[in-house]
Write a protein that holds these residues in place. Structure first.
Motif, PDB file in Angstrom:
ATOM      1  N   ARG A 111       0.757  -1.193   0.155  1.00  0.00           N
ATOM      2  CA  ARG A 111      -0.160  -0.005  -0.026  1.00  0.00           C
ATOM      3  C   ARG A 111       0.908   1.183   0.058  1.00  0.00           C
ATOM      4  O   ARG A 111       0.620   2.134  -0.556  1.00  0.00           O
ATOM      5  N   TYR A 112       1.922   1.181   0.778  1.00  0.00           N
ATOM      6  CA  TYR A 112       2.768   2.283   0.812  1.00  0.00           C
ATOM      7  C   TYR A 112       3.458   2.436  -0.529  1.00  0.00           C
ATOM      8  O   TYR A 112       3.710   3.614  -1.104  1.00  0.00           O
ATOM      9  N   ALA A 113       3.994   1.514  -1.095  1.00  0.00           N
ATOM     10  CA  ALA A 113       4.575   1.779  -2.499  1.00  0.00           C
ATOM     11  C   ALA A 113       3.328   2.037  -3.617  1.00  0.00           C
ATOM     12  O   ALA A 113       3.751   2.878  -4.497  1.00  0.00           O
ATOM     13  N   ALA A 114       2.407   1.700  -3.427  1.00  0.00           N
ATOM     14  CA  ALA A 114       1.402   2.002  -4.353  1.00  0.00           C
ATOM     15  C   ALA A 114       0.883   3.760  -4.184  1.00  0.00           C
ATOM     16  O   ALA A 114       0.937   4.346  -4.984  1.00  0.00           O
ATOM     17  N   ARG A 115       0.906   4.126  -2.981  1.00  0.00           N
ATOM     18  CA  ARG A 115       0.708   5.559  -2.740  1.00  0.00           C
ATOM     19  C   ARG A 115       1.626   6.227  -3.177  1.00  0.00           C
ATOM     20  O   ARG A 115       1.457   7.317  -3.926  1.00  0.00           O
ATOM     21  N   LYS A 116       3.018   5.922  -3.006  1.00  0.00           N
ATOM     22  CA  LYS A 116       4.105   6.600  -3.558  1.00  0.00           C
ATOM     23  C   LYS A 116       4.063   6.568  -5.074  1.00  0.00           C
ATOM     24  O   LYS A 116       4.561   7.700  -5.600  1.00  0.00           O
ATOM     25  N   ALA A 117       3.939   5.569  -5.621  1.00  0.00           N
ATOM     26  CA  ALA A 117       3.664   5.534  -7.040  1.00  0.00           C
ATOM     27  C   ALA A 117       2.699   6.734  -7.713  1.00  0.00           C
ATOM     28  O   ALA A 117       2.833   6.991  -8.617  1.00  0.00           O
ATOM     29  N   ARG A 118       1.663   6.606  -6.891  1.00  0.00           N
ATOM     30  CA  ARG A 118       0.430   7.290  -7.249  1.00  0.00           C
ATOM     31  C   ARG A 118       0.700   9.108  -7.148  1.00  0.00           C
ATOM     32  O   ARG A 118       0.357   9.833  -8.129  1.00  0.00           O
ATOM     33  N   GLN A 119       1.556   9.260  -6.108  1.00  0.00           N
ATOM     34  CA  GLN A 119       2.157  10.595  -5.833  1.00  0.00           C
ATOM     35  C   GLN A 119       3.183  11.216  -6.784  1.00  0.00           C
ATOM     36  O   GLN A 119       3.238  12.186  -7.235  1.00  0.00           O
ATOM     37  N   ARG A 120       3.928  10.171  -7.542  1.00  0.00           N
ATOM     38  CA  ARG A 120       4.933  10.679  -8.485  1.00  0.00           C
ATOM     39  C   ARG A 120       4.306  10.647  -9.702  1.00  0.00           C
ATOM     40  O   ARG A 120       3.656  11.085 -10.593  1.00  0.00           O
TER      41      ARG A 120
END
Length: 120
Positions: A111-120
């Motif tokens: 979930r953390y990686a997915a959120r970071k991917a969305r933010q970039r």
């Protein structure tokens, strides 16, 4: 002379009764003299009986002790088996919880990686 040999009915009857009394007298118990060793024999028998009773009591106590030992050994073995089963259950529960924690961490990281991917 002839009169001497002949006996009357009453004479024969009394002779028969006397013979019967003599025959019955044979079967009547005679007064026995007390045995001088009777008291000693009675004490000896009582001592033997007491010794035998004590021997039986010791044997029974030994049997009870052996039975108690066997029961204690059985209970200890049963308790050890139960402890082993509980330890296995605890180990399995800890392993499940460890897997669950790892899975939770993996999901959180995803979930953390997915959120970071969305933010970039």
């Amino acid at each position: 002379m002839r009169d001497l040999k002949q006996t009357g009915f009453n004479d024969r009857l009394s002779a028969q009764q006397e013979a019967k009394k003599a025959l019955l007298a044979k079967f009547k118990p005679k007064a026995a003299a007390p045995d001088p060793e009777f008291e000693k024999l009675a004490e000896k028998r009582a001592a033997e009986k007491e010794a035998l009773r004590q021997q039986h009591e010791l044997a029974k106590a030994e049997q009870r002790r052996e039975k108690a030992d066997k029961e204690a050994a059985r209970m200890a073995a049963e308790q050890a088996a139960q402890d082993e089963v509980e330890a296995a259950k605890r180990a399995a529960r800890k392993e499940r919880k460890a897997l669950t924690k790892e899975e939770q961490k993996a999901a959180r990281d995803a979930r953390y990686a997915a959120r970071k991917a969305r933010q970039r």
